[in-house]
Design an enzyme around this catalytic site. Structure first.
Site, short mmCIF file in Angstrom:
data_model
loop_
_atom_site.label_atom_id
_atom_site.label_comp_id
_atom_site.label_asym_id
_atom_site.label_seq_id
_atom_site.Cartn_x
_atom_site.Cartn_y
_atom_site.Cartn_z
N SER A 242 0.88 -1.17 0.00
CA SER A 242 0.00 0.00 0.00
C SER A 242 0.91 1.22 0.00
O SER A 242 2.13 1.10 0.09
CB SER A 242 -0.88 0.02 1.24
OG SER A 242 -0.07 0.24 2.38
N LYS A 243 0.28 2.37 -0.05
CA LYS A 243 1.08 3.59 -0.02
C LYS A 243 1.89 3.65 1.28
O LYS A 243 3.04 4.04 1.30
CB LYS A 243 0.15 4.80 -0.12
CG LYS A 243 0.84 6.06 -0.56
CD LYS A 243 -0.16 7.06 -1.03
CE LYS A 243 -1.17 7.39 0.04
NZ LYS A 243 -0.87 8.46 0.95
N GLN A 244 1.25 3.18 2.37
CA GLN A 244 1.92 3.24 3.68
C GLN A 244 3.18 2.36 3.70
O GLN A 244 4.15 2.67 4.36
CB GLN A 244 0.98 2.75 4.80
CG GLN A 244 -0.14 3.73 5.14
CD GLN A 244 -1.23 3.79 4.06
OE1 GLN A 244 -1.46 2.81 3.37
NE2 GLN A 244 -1.86 4.93 3.91
#
Ligand code: GLU
Length: 312
Positions: A242-244
């Protein structure tokens, strides 16, 4: 291969959130949902889930659409943008309130923490139900919640039978948040029904959300789609891309290789020579050989490095 669901015509969708660029993980969900629909002569729609305004990243939606196009995806009809659907969410929330199935909640985080009866399955606190019986005169609601009861069970086409006791697992969950944003759970259910989606193929990170969505469908009198949750791609540390977790954006100049990688991830019997094929050839093979029974029956799989797959 036909699905176990006999309702036709098949109508599926891909529903990305514009919180970052398309990465390997979202490509897997896009490809699985598209191939499952197209291999059954179904429709495949695209919905941009930009309902959670604070999480939207400027330009991400356009990037996702361009990247899907570069990878050869073709969707039916115009893209549905959730940001244009707020009146519909409001109307359906009002209907739930009128039916006594939802209620306004005035609790602060602190009050919930003090009275909570345990942990919800997402690691948060179970809502103790303090406002279920109504708010005292003059007390304004901060958020709106659905009243949950009993157990929900459904047969997932990949993961098998899934059961969840809603009061114990999630409690009365939020439909409209204290910050004024409609919750994903409400938006996705209202839109799947609005778009006539009868087959949902998506990442298994949403498996635990599905019973909440089915409870909402039941409350609103909507038909229940058939569900298939495909494993999500994780890194070696077991974290979902994910972006995280800093998933890298897909390299659009390697579209065919990216698709081959995703097919391999989905357990399809990819022939060696496909690793060097062009985009049209990869799509033709994928549409002709899509087999959902080959997808690994688990919630997550560590993604092989792209290079490993390209080298086969
Ligand atoms: N927008 C959600 C996400 O990107 C997916 C919603 C769904 O497929 O139901 O995680």
């Amino acid at each position: 291969m036909m699905s176990s669901d006999a309702r036709l015509p098949y109508r599926g969708r891909f529903a990305p959130s514009p919180t970052g660029p398309l990465h390997q993980g979202s490509l897997v969900a896009a490809l699985a949902s598209c191939l499952d629909a197209r291999s059954q002569e179904g429709e495949w729609l695209l919905r941009m889930e930009d309902v959670d305004a604070p999480r939207n990243v400027p330009g991400a939606a356009e990037d996702i659409l361009a990247c899907l196009e570069t990878h050869g995806f073709v969707w039916d009809g115009p893209v549905l943008w959730q940001s244009t659907r707020l009146d519909a969410y409001r109307a359906e929330l009002d209907r739930l309130l009128d039916m006594g199935l939802a209620y306004g909640c005035a609790c602060s985080r602190k009050e919930i923490a003090e009275r909570s009866t345990g942990m919800a399955m997402d690691g948060g606190l179970l809502y103790p139900g303090s406002c279920r019986g109504g708010l005292p005169e003059g007390v304004a609601p901060r958020a709106w919640r659905l009243k949950v009861a009993g157990e929900i069970s459904f047969a997932d086409r990949v993961q098998g039978v899934v059961q969840q006791n809603l009061p114990e697992g999630v409690g009365d969950f939020v439909l409209l948040r204290a910050d004024g944003q409609f919750a994903y759970q409400l938006a996705v259910v209202v839109d799947d029904a609005f778009q006539g989606i009868n087959q949902v193929v998506r990442g298994a990170d949403l498996l635990d959300s599905t019973p909440r969505q089915i409870a909402l469908q039941q409350a609103l009198g909507y038909p229940e789609p058939s569900y298939a949750h495909v494993p999500v791609v994780t890194n070696l540390g077991g974290e979902k891309l994910s972006k995280q977790t800093l998933a890298r954006a897909l390299d659009a100049t390697r579209a065919a290789e990216n698709l081959v990688w995703a097919l391999d991830f989905l357990g399809q019997a990819v022939p060696r020579e496909l690793a060097r094929a062009g985009l049209d050839e990869v799509w033709a093979w994928a549409l002709g050989h899509w087999d959902m029974t080959r997808i690994p029956t688990c919630r997550s799989v560590v993604g092989k490095a792209m290079q490993e797959c390209q080298a086969v």
